[in-house]
Design a protein around this motif. Sequence first.
Motif, PDB file in Angstrom:
ATOM      1  N   ARG A  34     -16.945  18.066  57.893  1.00 59.01           N
ATOM      2  CA  ARG A  34     -16.342  19.227  57.235  1.00 59.01           C
ATOM      3  C   ARG A  34     -17.392  20.320  57.052  1.00 59.01           C
ATOM      4  NH1 ARG A  34     -13.275  19.127  51.418  1.00 59.01           N
ATOM      5  NH2 ARG A  34     -12.466  21.232  51.555  1.00 59.01           N
ATOM      6  N   GLY A  35     -17.021  21.536  57.380  1.00 56.27           N
ATOM      7  CA  GLY A  35     -17.928  22.665  57.253  1.00 56.27           C
ATOM      8  C   GLY A  35     -18.853  22.845  58.443  1.00 56.27           C
ATOM      9  N   SER A  36     -18.802  21.921  59.395  1.00 58.20           N
ATOM     10  CA  SER A  36     -19.634  22.036  60.597  1.00 58.20           C
ATOM     11  C   SER A  36     -18.862  22.763  61.691  1.00 58.20           C
ATOM     12  CB  SER A  36     -20.008  20.649  61.129  1.00 58.20           C
ATOM     13  OG  SER A  36     -20.779  19.966  60.200  1.00 58.20           O
ATOM     14  N   ASN A  37     -19.602  23.473  62.513  1.00 60.63           N
ATOM     15  CA  ASN A  37     -18.982  24.062  63.680  1.00 60.63           C
ATOM     16  C   ASN A  37     -18.516  22.921  64.588  1.00 60.63           C
ATOM     17  OD1 ASN A  37     -18.140  26.213  65.218  1.00 60.63           O
ATOM     18  ND2 ASN A  37     -20.158  26.651  66.059  1.00 60.63           N
ATOM     19  N   TRP A  38     -17.328  23.007  65.113  1.00 60.36           N
ATOM     20  CA  TRP A  38     -16.734  21.971  65.955  1.00 60.36           C
ATOM     21  C   TRP A  38     -16.510  20.672  65.165  1.00 60.36           C
ATOM     22  CZ3 TRP A  38     -15.023  24.183  70.172  1.00 60.36           C
ATOM     23  CH2 TRP A  38     -15.708  25.277  70.686  1.00 60.36           C
ATOM     24  N   GLY A  39     -16.139  20.789  63.889  1.00 58.89           N
ATOM     25  CA  GLY A  39     -15.989  19.641  63.000  1.00 58.89           C
ATOM     26  C   GLY A  39     -15.061  18.556  63.513  1.00 58.89           C
ATOM     27  N   LEU A  40     -13.846  18.923  63.952  1.00 55.08           N
ATOM     28  CA  LEU A  40     -12.902  17.913  64.434  1.00 55.08           C
ATOM     29  C   LEU A  40     -13.395  17.269  65.723  1.00 55.08           C
ATOM     30  CD1 LEU A  40     -10.239  16.442  63.978  1.00 55.08           C
ATOM     31  CD2 LEU A  40      -9.067  18.292  65.194  1.00 55.08           C
ATOM     32  N   VAL A  41     -14.024  18.062  66.578  1.00 62.81           N
ATOM     33  CA  VAL A  41     -14.584  17.522  67.821  1.00 62.81           C
ATOM     34  C   VAL A  41     -15.657  16.481  67.494  1.00 62.81           C
ATOM     35  CG1 VAL A  41     -15.866  18.096  69.926  1.00 62.81           C
ATOM     36  CG2 VAL A  41     -14.088  19.642  69.096  1.00 62.81           C
ATOM     37  N   LEU A  42     -16.509  16.791  66.529  1.00 62.17           N
ATOM     38  CA  LEU A  42     -17.565  15.853  66.129  1.00 62.17           C
ATOM     39  C   LEU A  42     -16.985  14.611  65.466  1.00 62.17           C
ATOM     40  CD1 LEU A  42     -20.231  18.380  64.804  1.00 62.17           C
ATOM     41  CD2 LEU A  42     -20.220  17.170  66.999  1.00 62.17           C
ATOM     42  N   ASP A  43     -15.882  14.772  64.716  1.00 61.29           N
ATOM     43  CA  ASP A  43     -15.201  13.604  64.127  1.00 61.29           C
ATOM     44  C   ASP A  43     -14.761  12.641  65.223  1.00 61.29           C
ATOM     45  OD1 ASP A  43     -15.481  14.835  61.679  1.00 61.29           O
ATOM     46  OD2 ASP A  43     -13.324  15.038  61.275  1.00 61.29           O
ATOM     47  N   ILE A  44     -14.094  13.181  66.226  1.00 66.29           N
ATOM     48  CA  ILE A  44     -13.574  12.339  67.311  1.00 66.29           C
ATOM     49  C   ILE A  44     -14.727  11.788  68.152  1.00 66.29           C
ATOM     50  CG2 ILE A  44     -12.112  12.310  69.373  1.00 66.29           C
ATOM     51  CD1 ILE A  44     -10.370  14.442  67.931  1.00 66.29           C
ATOM     52  N   LEU A  45     -15.775  12.594  68.337  1.00 62.84           N
ATOM     53  CA  LEU A  45     -16.933  12.118  69.090  1.00 62.84           C
ATOM     54  C   LEU A  45     -17.617  10.964  68.361  1.00 62.84           C
ATOM     55  CD1 LEU A  45     -18.554  12.679  71.663  1.00 62.84           C
ATOM     56  CD2 LEU A  45     -20.032  14.151  70.302  1.00 62.84           C
ATOM     57  N   TYR A  46     -17.650  11.010  67.040  1.00 67.66           N
ATOM     58  CA  TYR A  46     -18.216   9.905  66.256  1.00 67.66           C
ATOM     59  C   TYR A  46     -17.451   8.608  66.547  1.00 67.66           C
ATOM     60  CZ  TYR A  46     -19.046   6.836  62.293  1.00 67.66           C
ATOM     61  OH  TYR A  46     -19.339   5.742  61.527  1.00 67.66           O
ATOM     62  N   ILE A  47     -16.127   8.714  66.620  1.00 67.31           N
ATOM     63  CA  ILE A  47     -15.293   7.539  66.879  1.00 67.31           C
ATOM     64  C   ILE A  47     -15.540   7.004  68.292  1.00 67.31           C
ATOM     65  CG2 ILE A  47     -12.903   6.730  67.129  1.00 67.31           C
ATOM     66  CD1 ILE A  47     -12.176   8.849  64.953  1.00 67.31           C
ATOM     67  N   THR A  48     -15.693   7.901  69.257  1.00 68.06           N
ATOM     68  CA  THR A  48     -15.785   7.497  70.665  1.00 68.06           C
ATOM     69  C   THR A  48     -17.221   7.297  71.159  1.00 68.06           C
ATOM     70  OG1 THR A  48     -15.715   9.808  71.382  1.00 68.06           O
ATOM     71  CG2 THR A  48     -13.616   8.634  71.268  1.00 68.06           C
ATOM     72  N   GLU A  49     -18.207   7.457  70.292  1.00 66.81           N
ATOM     73  CA  GLU A  49     -19.603   7.331  70.712  1.00 66.81           C
ATOM     74  C   GLU A  49     -19.944   5.984  71.368  1.00 66.81           C
ATOM     75  OE1 GLU A  49     -24.006   8.453  69.050  1.00 66.81           O
ATOM     76  OE2 GLU A  49     -22.502   7.771  67.621  1.00 66.81           O
ATOM     77  N   PRO A  50     -19.374   4.859  70.931  1.00 64.37           N
ATOM     78  CA  PRO A  50     -19.671   3.602  71.641  1.00 64.37           C
ATOM     79  C   PRO A  50     -19.288   3.650  73.123  1.00 64.37           C
ATOM     80  CG  PRO A  50     -18.679   3.124  69.514  1.00 64.37           C
ATOM     81  CD  PRO A  50     -18.589   4.610  69.708  1.00 64.37           C
ATOM     82  N   GLU A  51     -18.278   4.433  73.445  1.00 66.11           N
ATOM     83  CA  GLU A  51     -17.885   4.577  74.859  1.00 66.11           C
ATOM     84  C   GLU A  51     -18.999   5.289  75.632  1.00 66.11           C
ATOM     85  OE1 GLU A  51     -15.611   3.330  77.697  1.00 66.11           O
ATOM     86  OE2 GLU A  51     -14.840   3.124  75.666  1.00 66.11           O
ATOM     87  N   ALA A  52     -19.641   6.281  75.012  1.00 65.85           N
ATOM     88  CA  ALA A  52     -20.765   6.969  75.659  1.00 65.85           C
ATOM     89  C   ALA A  52     -21.925   5.999  75.888  1.00 65.85           C
ATOM     90  CB  ALA A  52     -21.213   8.160  74.819  1.00 65.85           C
TER      91      ALA A  52
ATOM     92  N   ASP B  48      -7.069  22.935  65.668  1.00 67.23           N
ATOM     93  CA  ASP B  48      -8.266  23.727  65.455  1.00 67.23           C
ATOM     94  C   ASP B  48      -9.475  22.803  65.621  1.00 67.23           C
ATOM     95  OD1 ASP B  48     -10.369  25.284  64.638  1.00 67.23           O
ATOM     96  OD2 ASP B  48      -9.469  25.881  62.729  1.00 67.23           O
ATOM     97  N   PRO B  49     -10.312  23.000  66.645  1.00 70.42           N
ATOM     98  CA  PRO B  49     -11.433  22.085  66.887  1.00 70.42           C
ATOM     99  C   PRO B  49     -12.525  22.164  65.827  1.00 70.42           C
ATOM    100  CG  PRO B  49     -11.509  23.906  68.435  1.00 70.42           C
ATOM    101  CD  PRO B  49     -10.238  24.054  67.655  1.00 70.42           C
ATOM    102  N   HIS B  50     -12.475  23.169  64.952  1.00 71.14           N
ATOM    103  CA  HIS B  50     -13.507  23.340  63.930  1.00 71.14           C
ATOM    104  C   HIS B  50     -13.130  22.702  62.591  1.00 71.14           C
ATOM    105  CE1 HIS B  50     -15.505  26.136  66.604  1.00 71.14           C
ATOM    106  NE2 HIS B  50     -14.350  26.722  66.783  1.00 71.14           N
ATOM    107  N   TYR B  51     -11.914  22.238  62.445  1.00 77.07           N
ATOM    108  CA  TYR B  51     -11.394  21.780  61.157  1.00 77.07           C
ATOM    109  C   TYR B  51     -11.493  20.265  61.057  1.00 77.07           C
ATOM    110  CZ  TYR B  51      -8.522  22.551  57.008  1.00 77.07           C
ATOM    111  OH  TYR B  51      -8.072  22.647  55.724  1.00 77.07           O
ATOM    112  N   GLY B  52     -12.681  19.760  60.778  1.00 79.59           N
ATOM    113  CA  GLY B  52     -12.900  18.320  60.705  1.00 79.59           C
ATOM    114  C   GLY B  52     -12.955  17.810  59.282  1.00 79.59           C
ATOM    115  N   ILE B  53     -12.974  16.494  59.129  1.00 82.80           N
ATOM    116  CA  ILE B  53     -13.058  15.860  57.818  1.00 82.80           C
ATOM    117  C   ILE B  53     -14.437  15.214  57.649  1.00 82.80           C
ATOM    118  CG2 ILE B  53     -12.043  14.164  56.259  1.00 82.80           C
ATOM    119  CD1 ILE B  53     -10.131  16.450  56.985  1.00 82.80           C
ATOM    120  N   LEU B  54     -14.824  14.340  58.592  1.00 84.95           N
ATOM    121  CA  LEU B  54     -16.154  13.722  58.511  1.00 84.95           C
ATOM    122  C   LEU B  54     -17.248  14.779  58.612  1.00 84.95           C
ATOM    123  CD1 LEU B  54     -15.647  10.691  60.931  1.00 84.95           C
ATOM    124  CD2 LEU B  54     -15.574  10.653  58.448  1.00 84.95           C
TER     125      LEU B  54
END
Length: 194
Positions: free
Chosen positions: A158-176, A150-156
């Motif tokens: 949490r409660g945000s739309n696209w929560g899990l996507v944003l969690d993973i994007l936070y981790i990969t932001e240095p690559e961007a 579920d792309p909306h079920y994040g931890i970092l």
Amino acid sequence: LLVMRPDKAPQRVPINMISRVFIIGNLKIETASIILFCEHNIPVIFMDFSGKELGIMIPYNHRLPHRFKEQRILLETKEIAKRYMNWAYARRQILQKEVSKRKSSAYKNKLSDLGRLKMKDGSKWKVVKQTFSHLLRGLIIENLNRAGFDPHYGILNRGSNWGLVLDILYITEPEADWLTLKFLESSSDMVGLI
């Protein structure tokens, strides 16, 4: 899928060769194409010319994602959620160090290039960085959908739309950041692109 561009011959692209779609600016697209993307579980991301994301379209799924029970475990106790957060912060630091090493070797220890580029070309940096972040976001959504998360079920986030996507994007932001740096470094030949 039939792709038509001005002053070019129409081009047919097999749908199984498409994994994600980015629509930038004002583009004419038929409803049949959007339905085709939905039928094949292909996310579509809409952006404007300034790199701002306008929307994301994914196929509707009225059932719970395949891995919903596994994802729910992450929020069952505060201890598990804390471990996940520590893991995410550690993964980001590891990626930052890897990007820093690449930058060091590419620039022969001129580590201030990134900061100078951000200051000198601030608006260009922002547009290109946002575009690469959206490209990464599309890649993340595609893989989460394919894996049944579920792309909306994040931890970092949490409660945000696209929560899990944003969690993973936070981790990969240095690559961007790295991709933005390399693009701007090479864009002196392609001034009209930005």
